[in-house]
Write a protein that holds these residues in place. Structure first.
Motif, PDB file in Angstrom:
ATOM      1  N   PRO A  48      63.665  11.031  37.749  1.00  0.00           N
ATOM      2  CA  PRO A  48      63.356  12.541  37.177  1.00  0.00           C
ATOM      3  C   PRO A  48      63.416  13.654  38.480  1.00  0.00           C
ATOM      4  O   PRO A  48      64.763  14.169  38.251  1.00  0.00           O
ATOM      5  CB  PRO A  48      62.538  12.995  36.561  1.00  0.00           C
ATOM      6  N   GLU A  49      63.227  12.857  39.511  1.00  0.00           N
ATOM      7  CA  GLU A  49      63.393  13.150  40.964  1.00  0.00           C
ATOM      8  C   GLU A  49      64.852  13.638  41.745  1.00  0.00           C
ATOM      9  O   GLU A  49      65.446  14.271  41.710  1.00  0.00           O
ATOM     10  CB  GLU A  49      62.855  12.726  41.837  1.00  0.00           C
ATOM     11  N   ALA A  50      65.488  11.922  41.187  1.00  0.00           N
ATOM     12  CA  ALA A  50      66.718  12.429  41.200  1.00  0.00           C
ATOM     13  C   ALA A  50      67.954  13.276  41.168  1.00  0.00           C
ATOM     14  O   ALA A  50      68.600  13.646  40.747  1.00  0.00           O
ATOM     15  CB  ALA A  50      67.707  10.554  41.444  1.00  0.00           C
ATOM     16  N   ILE A  51      67.677  13.183  39.679  1.00  0.00           N
ATOM     17  CA  ILE A  51      68.583  14.590  38.279  1.00  0.00           C
ATOM     18  C   ILE A  51      68.437  15.390  38.698  1.00  0.00           C
ATOM     19  O   ILE A  51      69.014  16.426  39.277  1.00  0.00           O
ATOM     20  CB  ILE A  51      68.046  14.218  37.287  1.00  0.00           C
ATOM     21  N   ALA A  52      66.922  15.837  39.509  1.00  0.00           N
ATOM     22  CA  ALA A  52      66.559  17.261  40.220  1.00  0.00           C
ATOM     23  C   ALA A  52      67.413  17.523  41.263  1.00  0.00           C
ATOM     24  O   ALA A  52      68.186  18.541  41.598  1.00  0.00           O
ATOM     25  CB  ALA A  52      65.536  17.354  40.043  1.00  0.00           C
ATOM     26  N   SER A 109      75.332   8.544  41.621  1.00  0.00           N
ATOM     27  CA  SER A 109      74.398   7.073  40.938  1.00  0.00           C
ATOM     28  C   SER A 109      73.756   7.982  40.401  1.00  0.00           C
ATOM     29  O   SER A 109      74.248   8.364  38.893  1.00  0.00           O
ATOM     30  CB  SER A 109      73.127   6.613  41.707  1.00  0.00           C
ATOM     31  N   GLU A 110      73.679   9.735  40.268  1.00  0.00           N
ATOM     32  CA  GLU A 110      72.897  10.153  39.338  1.00  0.00           C
ATOM     33  C   GLU A 110      74.366  10.451  38.341  1.00  0.00           C
ATOM     34  O   GLU A 110      73.866  10.620  36.983  1.00  0.00           O
ATOM     35  CB  GLU A 110      72.842  11.664  39.590  1.00  0.00           C
ATOM     36  N   LYS A 111      75.904  10.106  38.766  1.00  0.00           N
ATOM     37  CA  LYS A 111      76.814  10.446  37.586  1.00  0.00           C
ATOM     38  C   LYS A 111      77.070   9.482  36.685  1.00  0.00           C
ATOM     39  O   LYS A 111      77.097   9.842  35.779  1.00  0.00           O
ATOM     40  CB  LYS A 111      77.715  11.223  39.267  1.00  0.00           C
ATOM     41  N   TYR A 112      76.939   8.410  37.551  1.00  0.00           N
ATOM     42  CA  TYR A 112      76.741   7.403  36.271  1.00  0.00           C
ATOM     43  C   TYR A 112      75.658   6.455  36.384  1.00  0.00           C
ATOM     44  O   TYR A 112      76.441   5.087  35.083  1.00  0.00           O
ATOM     45  CB  TYR A 112      78.107   6.627  37.740  1.00  0.00           C
ATOM     46  N   ASP A 132      71.726  11.631  60.517  1.00  0.00           N
ATOM     47  CA  ASP A 132      73.369  11.939  60.764  1.00  0.00           C
ATOM     48  C   ASP A 132      73.856  11.134  59.371  1.00  0.00           C
ATOM     49  O   ASP A 132      74.580  11.557  58.572  1.00  0.00           O
ATOM     50  CB  ASP A 132      74.178  11.711  61.795  1.00  0.00           C
ATOM     51  N   LEU A 133      72.898  10.158  59.007  1.00  0.00           N
ATOM     52  CA  LEU A 133      73.518   9.690  57.732  1.00  0.00           C
ATOM     53  C   LEU A 133      72.748  10.705  56.599  1.00  0.00           C
ATOM     54  O   LEU A 133      73.128  10.386  55.194  1.00  0.00           O
ATOM     55  CB  LEU A 133      72.433   8.418  57.621  1.00  0.00           C
ATOM     56  N   ALA A 134      72.065  11.563  56.500  1.00  0.00           N
ATOM     57  CA  ALA A 134      72.244  12.488  55.347  1.00  0.00           C
ATOM     58  C   ALA A 134      73.340  12.873  54.556  1.00  0.00           C
ATOM     59  O   ALA A 134      73.060  12.605  53.160  1.00  0.00           O
ATOM     60  CB  ALA A 134      71.292  13.686  55.711  1.00  0.00           C
ATOM     61  N   PRO A 135      74.030  12.989  54.926  1.00  0.00           N
ATOM     62  CA  PRO A 135      75.311  13.222  54.472  1.00  0.00           C
ATOM     63  C   PRO A 135      75.434  11.859  53.318  1.00  0.00           C
ATOM     64  O   PRO A 135      76.058  12.382  51.788  1.00  0.00           O
ATOM     65  CB  PRO A 135      76.522  14.096  54.471  1.00  0.00           C
ATOM     66  N   LEU A 136      75.765  11.187  53.904  1.00  0.00           N
ATOM     67  CA  LEU A 136      76.116   9.627  53.093  1.00  0.00           C
ATOM     68  C   LEU A 136      74.776   9.835  51.989  1.00  0.00           C
ATOM     69  O   LEU A 136      75.773   8.806  51.516  1.00  0.00           O
ATOM     70  CB  LEU A 136      76.220   8.640  54.011  1.00  0.00           C
ATOM     71  N   MET A 137      73.909   9.501  52.641  1.00  0.00           N
ATOM     72  CA  MET A 137      72.825   9.350  51.945  1.00  0.00           C
ATOM     73  C   MET A 137      72.797  10.350  50.366  1.00  0.00           C
ATOM     74  O   MET A 137      73.069   9.532  48.998  1.00  0.00           O
ATOM     75  CB  MET A 137      71.041   9.243  52.008  1.00  0.00           C
TER      76      MET A 137
END
Length: 137
Positions: A111-115, A103-106, A91-96
């Motif tokens: 590259p995997e996180a960007i995708a 983090s990707e925004k700022y 249930d922590l998935a939405p937080l993660m």
């Protein structure tokens, strides 16, 4: 082995959550379990974050005490333990997911996180459905 006990500083919901996973390692362990399928001590050590063995052991015990993970005997090895996220941990998935998007925004991220962030932007509900603990009917 004595089971770890968590002492909560207050009844503030943010504070109680931080008492369980508010250090710099616990969320990385949860990340590895949730997104990378890691589930053994050795796999966590090889996670690329250079966590010390004593810190890893302590954080696993803390996450277990907080009901975030459970451990069982490894079916393929008598010397290994298998760690698994509990429904509370899943249930922590939405937080993660939100942390990844933020983090990707700022920040410059892998590259995997960007995708993954693009997937989140396209259909967050579908991404979160992968991790749902609610039975599908």
């Amino acid at each position: 082995m004595k089971r770890k006990k968590i002492t909560y500083r207050s009844d503030c919901p943010i504070s109680t959550a931080l008492d369980i996973f508010g250090d710099k390692w616990s969320l990385l362990i949860i990340r590895d379990m949730l997104f990378k399928g890691k589930n053994t001590y050795g796999e966590f050590l090889k996670g690329g974050e250079n966590i010390a063995t004593n810190i890893l052991a302590d954080r696993l015990a803390l996450l277990e005490a907080g009901g975030i993970i459970s451990k069982t005997a490894h079916p393929g090895s008598k010397t290994k333990v298998l760690y698994k996220l509990t429904p509370k941990g899943i249930d922590l998935a939405p937080l993660m997911v939100e942390m990844i998007a933020w983090s990707e925004k700022y920040h410059q991220v892998h590259p995997e996180a960007i995708a993954f962030a693009k997937e989140i932007k396209k259909d967050k509900a579908a991404v979160l459905a992968r991790f749902s603990t609610t039975p599908k009917t």
